[in-house]
Design an enzyme around this catalytic site. Structure first.
Site, PDB file in Angstrom:
ATOM      1  N   HIS A  75       0.851  -1.194   0.000  1.00 53.29           N
ATOM      2  CA  HIS A  75       0.000   0.000   0.000  1.00 53.29           C
ATOM      3  C   HIS A  75       0.884   1.240   0.000  1.00 53.29           C
ATOM      4  O   HIS A  75       1.689   1.439   0.904  1.00 53.29           O
ATOM      5  CB  HIS A  75      -0.912   0.013   1.229  1.00 53.29           C
ATOM      6  CG  HIS A  75      -2.082  -0.912   1.110  1.00 53.29           C
ATOM      7  ND1 HIS A  75      -3.284  -0.697   1.738  1.00 53.29           N
ATOM      8  CD2 HIS A  75      -2.236  -2.050   0.394  1.00 53.29           C
ATOM      9  CE1 HIS A  75      -4.118  -1.675   1.422  1.00 53.29           C
ATOM     10  NE2 HIS A  75      -3.500  -2.512   0.622  1.00 53.29           N
ATOM     11  N   TYR A 203      -9.427   5.750   6.790  1.00 49.69           N
ATOM     12  CA  TYR A 203      -9.689   6.093   8.193  1.00 49.69           C
ATOM     13  C   TYR A 203     -10.662   7.273   8.182  1.00 49.69           C
ATOM     14  O   TYR A 203     -10.299   8.344   7.705  1.00 49.69           O
ATOM     15  CB  TYR A 203      -8.411   6.556   8.892  1.00 49.69           C
ATOM     16  CG  TYR A 203      -7.362   5.487   9.161  1.00 49.69           C
ATOM     17  CD1 TYR A 203      -6.514   5.034   8.165  1.00 49.69           C
ATOM     18  CD2 TYR A 203      -7.199   4.963  10.446  1.00 49.69           C
ATOM     19  CE1 TYR A 203      -5.542   4.078   8.428  1.00 49.69           C
ATOM     20  CE2 TYR A 203      -6.222   4.006  10.717  1.00 49.69           C
ATOM     21  CZ  TYR A 203      -5.404   3.567   9.700  1.00 49.69           C
ATOM     22  OH  TYR A 203      -4.437   2.623   9.966  1.00 49.69           O
ATOM     23  N   PRO A 295      -5.049   0.482  18.455  1.00 48.71           N
ATOM     24  CA  PRO A 295      -4.707  -0.004  17.110  1.00 48.71           C
ATOM     25  C   PRO A 295      -4.736   1.052  15.995  1.00 48.71           C
ATOM     26  O   PRO A 295      -4.350   0.741  14.864  1.00 48.71           O
ATOM     27  CB  PRO A 295      -5.750  -1.100  16.842  1.00 48.71           C
ATOM     28  CG  PRO A 295      -6.856  -0.839  17.785  1.00 48.71           C
ATOM     29  CD  PRO A 295      -6.284  -0.142  18.963  1.00 48.71           C
ATOM     30  N   LYS A 299       0.489  -0.107  15.023  1.00 44.26           N
ATOM     31  CA  LYS A 299       1.875  -0.217  15.485  1.00 44.26           C
ATOM     32  C   LYS A 299       2.185  -1.444  16.346  1.00 44.26           C
ATOM     33  O   LYS A 299       3.349  -1.803  16.510  1.00 44.26           O
ATOM     34  CB  LYS A 299       2.237   1.040  16.315  1.00 44.26           C
ATOM     35  CG  LYS A 299       2.467   2.265  15.472  1.00 44.26           C
ATOM     36  CD  LYS A 299       3.840   2.247  14.823  1.00 44.26           C
ATOM     37  CE  LYS A 299       3.997   3.256  13.721  1.00 44.26           C
ATOM     38  NZ  LYS A 299       3.851   2.707  12.370  1.00 44.26           N
ATOM     39  N   TYR A 387       3.861   6.381  10.132  1.00 44.08           N
ATOM     40  CA  TYR A 387       3.051   5.217   9.749  1.00 44.08           C
ATOM     41  C   TYR A 387       3.905   4.155   9.065  1.00 44.08           C
ATOM     42  O   TYR A 387       3.776   2.957   9.349  1.00 44.08           O
ATOM     43  CB  TYR A 387       1.905   5.664   8.836  1.00 44.08           C
ATOM     44  CG  TYR A 387       0.765   4.673   8.741  1.00 44.08           C
ATOM     45  CD1 TYR A 387      -0.405   4.852   9.475  1.00 44.08           C
ATOM     46  CD2 TYR A 387       0.842   3.562   7.905  1.00 44.08           C
ATOM     47  CE1 TYR A 387      -1.451   3.953   9.394  1.00 44.08           C
ATOM     48  CE2 TYR A 387      -0.193   2.652   7.818  1.00 44.08           C
ATOM     49  CZ  TYR A 387      -1.342   2.860   8.555  1.00 44.08           C
ATOM     50  OH  TYR A 387      -2.382   1.954   8.477  1.00 44.08           O
TER      51      TYR A 387
END
Ligand code: RFL
Ligand code: PHB
Length: 393
Positions: A75, A203, A295, A299, A387
Site C-alpha cells: 500500500h 480512516y 490499534p 503499530k 506510519y
C-alpha cells in the site's frame, strides 16, 4: 516430570516469541518456546494487518519474505476522511516507503512453519508456566500440566506472552513503573467475505464515530467501527453493522464499502500502556507483554518485532563476544521506539475518534486539525513518516 536445558526460555508463541526464537536460531542460539494455546488457535487469531516498511525489511532479511512478497498487498498510501470527504496521504511520494497489508496470523503461520522445519522446540498447550530465579542464580521456567512439572533451565527468559501473560506479573512490585491511558471507546471489528472495493485503507472521522476500512486479501475485507467499551455483540446483527459502516464510511463521491458475509466479529478495547523498565535481572519483556498501543496507528505487532530484533542482537553480542552492553541497554533502546509509537498511536486515536461529551471547542479544534493534516503536505509527511515506520537504530 522432566528437566530441559536451553539458552533462552521464551514464554509465548505470538509474533514476538516466534520471531525471537527464529532470530536466535539464525545466530546459533538455542531456545524453547512455551505457548499456552494450541497451534491452530495461534494461527487463526485475527489481529493486526499492517506491516511497516521497517518490519517487511526485517522479515525479508531473516529469510521470511517469500510468501509475504507473493501475497502481501503493498500500500503506497492511506485515505483520511472527515464526514464523507476524503484525502489521500501518499506515503511513497512523501517518504519513499510503503507499508504491506499481510495478516498477523500469516506472519505467525510462516514463523511456526519455519521454526518447525529448522527443528525448533515449540511447545503448544504447555500448561501453567512460572518464572524462577531470574534476579539471582540460574533462571528457570516451571511448566505444570496435569499434575506433572517440567523444569526448563536457561540463561535468560524472554517474556513474550502478551497483555495477559505471566511474565510481566513476575516483576517484583517495586521494580517497575506503569504509564497508561484507557480510552472511553472500543472497536467492533469484522472480517467479511467481500472483495475490497478500494485499493488502500480509509480512516474516517464521522459524527457517529470513527470507522476504518481495511482488507486482508483480494477476497476479504476487514472493517472496524468505534463503539462503546464492552459493547454487547448480540446487539449488533450483521445488518446493523453494515448499515452503520455504510453511513460512516460512505463518501460524497458515492463510494461505500461492498457488503459480504461476516466471517468473524469481535470487540477490542483501546488502551495505551507502557511498563518501564522492560527488563529485570535476566528476564526481558518484549511486545504486548511490555507495552500496548491503541490499534489506530497500526503499530502493535511492528513494535513487538522491533523489540525482539534488539533482544536477539543483544543476546548475540553476549554469546558471540561476551559483550553485555546491548543487553544492559535493551529496555532503554526499545523504549525510545515504544514512546514514539505511543505518541503517534495516541495522536491518531485522538484525531479520528468521536469523544462523547467533548466541549464544542474541542470538537471544532479536532476537525480543524484533521483538515490541516488532510491539506498540509508537511503535516501529511509527519503522519506518513511515522506510519511507514521509523528506521531501526
Ligand atoms: P501476542 O500476539 O498477544 O502473543 C502472546 C502469546 O503468548 C501466549 N500466552 C502464554 N503462553 C504461555 N504461558 C502463558 N501464561 C501465556 N499467556 C499468554 C498467548 O496465547 C499468545 O500466543 O503478543 P505479541 O507477540 O507481543 O504480539 C503483539 C501483537 O499481537 C499486537 O500488538 C497486535 O495484534 C496489535 N494490533 C496491530 N498491530 C500492528 O502492528 N498493526 C495493526 O494493524 C494492528 N491492528 C492490533 C490490530 C490488535 C488488535 N486487537 C485485537 C488487539 C487490530 C486489532 C483489532
Ligand atoms: C487491520 O487491517 O486490521 C488494521 C489496519 C489498520 C489499523 C488497525 C488495524 O490501524
Amino acid at each position: 516430570m522432566a528437566d530441559f536445558n536451553t539458552q533462552v526460555g521464551i514464554v509465548g508463541a505470538g509474533p514476538a516469541g516466534l520471531m525471537l526464537s527464529h532470530l536466535l536460531h539464525l545466530h546459533g542460539i538455542h531456545s524453547i518456546v512455551l505457548e499456552a494455546r494450541t497451534r491452530q488457535y495461534c494461527e487463526e487469531r485475527v489481529r493486526a494487518g499492517v506491516l511497516e516498511h521497517t518490519t517487511v525489511a526485517m522479515l525479508r532479511a531473516a529469510g521470511l519474505g517469500e510468501r509475504l512478497e507473493r501475497e502481501g498487498l503493498r500500500h503506497c498510501g492511506i485515505d483520511l476522511g472527515l464526514h464523507g470527504e476524503r484525502h489521500r496521504v501518499p506515503f511513497v511520494e512523501l517518504t519513499g516507503k510503503a507499508v504491506t497489508v499481510y495478516g498477523q496470523q500469516e506472519v505467525v503461520k510462516d514463523l511456526i512453519a519455519r521454526r518447525l522445519s529448522d527443528g525448533g522446540d515449540l511447545r503448544f498447550e504447555c500448561g501453567a508456566v512460572s518464572l524462577d530465579n531470574f534476579i539471582e542464580g540460574q533462571p528457570s521456567l516451571r511448566v505444570s500440566k496435569e499434575g506433572s512439572v517440567d523444569t526448563i533451565r536457561c540463561d535468560y527468559i524472554a517474556g513474550c506472552d502478551g497483555a495477559h501473560g505471566v511474565s510481566r506479573a513476575a516483576f517484583p512490585i517495586d521494580s517497575y513503573h506503569i504509564y497508561e491511558r484507557v480510552y472511553p471507546f472500543a472497536w467492533l471489528g469484522i472480517l467479511a467475505e467481500a472483495a475490497p472495493s478500494r485499493e488502500e485503507l480509509l480512516y474516517m472521522h464521522h459524527s457517529r464515530g470513527f470507522a476504518l476500512y481495511s482488507m486482508r486479501s483480494p477476497q476479504i475485507t476487514r472493517l472496524y467501527l468505534q463503539c462503546a467499551p464492552g459493547e454487547d455483540l448480540s446487539q449488533w446483527p450483521d445488518d446493523r453493522i453494515w448499515t452503520e459502516l455504510e453511513t460512516r464510511l460512505g463518501c460524497k463521491d458515492g463510494w461505500k464499502p461492498t457488503i459480504g458475509r461476516v466471517l468473524q466479529k469481535g470487540v477490542t478495547g483501546m488502551h495505551s500502556f507502557v511498563m518501564e523498565p522492560m527488563q529485570c535481572g535476566k528476564l526481558f519483556l518484549a511486545g504486548d507483554a511490555a507495552h500496548i498501543v491503541p490499534p489506530t496507528g497500526a503499530k502493535g505487532m511492528n513494535l513487538a518485532l522491533a523489540d525482539v530484533y534488539y533482544l536477539a542482537e543483544a543476546l548475540h553480542n553476549h554469546y558471540s563476544a561476551n559483550n553485555d552492553e546491548k543487553l544492559q541497554a535493551y529496555s532503554a533502546t526499545c523504549l525510545q521506539r515504544v514512546w514514539n509509537a505511543q505518541r503517534f498511536s495516541w495522536w491518531m486515536t485522538s484525531l479520528l475518534h468521536r469523544f462523547e461529551n467533548a466541549p464544542p471547542f474541542d470538537q471544532k479544534k479536532q476537525q480543524a486539525e484533521l483538515r490541516y493534516v488532510m491539506r498540509s503536505r508537511a503535516a501529511s509527511a509527519s503522519l506518513a513518516e511515522n506510519y511507514v515506520g521509523l528506521p531501526l537504530e
